[in-house]
Design an enzyme around this catalytic site. Sequence first.
Site, PDB file in Angstrom:
ATOM      1  N   ASN A   9       0.859  -1.183   0.000  1.00  0.00           N
ATOM      2  CA  ASN A   9       0.000   0.000   0.000  1.00  0.00           C
ATOM      3  C   ASN A   9       0.900   1.240   0.000  1.00  0.00           C
ATOM      4  O   ASN A   9       1.519   1.576   1.009  1.00  0.00           O
ATOM      5  CB  ASN A   9      -0.909  -0.030   1.235  1.00  0.00           C
ATOM      6  CG  ASN A   9      -1.884   1.121   1.283  1.00  0.00           C
ATOM      7  OD1 ASN A   9      -1.578   2.241   0.884  1.00  0.00           O
ATOM      8  ND2 ASN A   9      -3.073   0.852   1.793  1.00  0.00           N
ATOM      9  N   ASP A  70      -1.616  -3.167  11.236  1.00  0.00           N
ATOM     10  CA  ASP A  70      -2.962  -3.641  10.978  1.00  0.00           C
ATOM     11  C   ASP A  70      -3.862  -2.552  11.524  1.00  0.00           C
ATOM     12  O   ASP A  70      -3.678  -2.092  12.657  1.00  0.00           O
ATOM     13  CB  ASP A  70      -3.248  -4.986  11.647  1.00  0.00           C
ATOM     14  CG  ASP A  70      -4.487  -5.646  11.058  1.00  0.00           C
ATOM     15  OD1 ASP A  70      -4.571  -5.732   9.817  1.00  0.00           O
ATOM     16  OD2 ASP A  70      -5.381  -6.057  11.823  1.00  0.00           O
ATOM     17  N   SER A  71      -4.755  -2.112  10.703  1.00  0.00           N
ATOM     18  CA  SER A  71      -5.577  -0.986  11.111  1.00  0.00           C
ATOM     19  C   SER A  71      -7.005  -1.187  10.638  1.00  0.00           C
ATOM     20  O   SER A  71      -7.274  -1.998   9.753  1.00  0.00           O
ATOM     21  CB  SER A  71      -5.008   0.324  10.552  1.00  0.00           C
ATOM     22  OG  SER A  71      -4.847   0.234   9.160  1.00  0.00           O
ATOM     23  N   ASP A 156     -12.071   7.089   5.149  1.00  0.00           N
ATOM     24  CA  ASP A 156     -11.799   8.510   5.386  1.00  0.00           C
ATOM     25  C   ASP A 156     -12.920   9.462   4.944  1.00  0.00           C
ATOM     26  O   ASP A 156     -13.191  10.440   5.636  1.00  0.00           O
ATOM     27  CB  ASP A 156     -10.484   8.925   4.730  1.00  0.00           C
ATOM     28  CG  ASP A 156      -9.266   8.375   5.466  1.00  0.00           C
ATOM     29  OD1 ASP A 156      -9.445   7.734   6.535  1.00  0.00           O
ATOM     30  OD2 ASP A 156      -8.140   8.587   4.982  1.00  0.00           O
TER      31      ASP A 156
END
Length: 195
Positions: A9, A70-71, A156
Amino acid sequence: MDFILATNNMKKLAEMQRILSPLGINVVTAKMLGITLEDVEEDGDTFEANAKIKANAACKATNMPAIADDSGLCVDYLDGAPGIFSARFGGDHGNDELNNDLLLEKLDGVPMEERTAYYVCAICCTFPDGREIIVRGECHGHIGFERDGNEGFGYDPLFIINGKAFGRYTADEKDKISHRGNALRLLKEKLEKII
């Protein structure tokens, strides 16, 4: 010093580089080094466990210090969902549109005061000599009623903090208050003591 980031990413890479480069840490991906990392099964039941699985695998495969995160998003009204399943909430891994559509659907009719949520980012840094650092950052806000803005990624456009969706924050503004920014600052503090 080069650290391998266990992700492809590029937005995460850019965020980590901005915060860690002042420490003299150059964060690179396996792809940038011409290496292919095996996919690992993220079967942990917490953000921390999944970050550790990824960091350990990358460190072992490359013999380099490895950073993995990790989110995800935890919505109070949904008892913490999507949580560790945030990237595949809508069924198709990493499909932000499907994930946001499903979140809006599940919160349909829920008033703003009950739309509290928080982003979580757990980061694990593993060294070839076995040392390990695990940190966690959070960012609390609300889920909006519609998408707002084109900045960032994931949830977001729906996540509102200080009256504005993360989708409208610049990268620098977001770094100062985001879950990943908070976790990276903690990681930076810990790394400063051992590098």
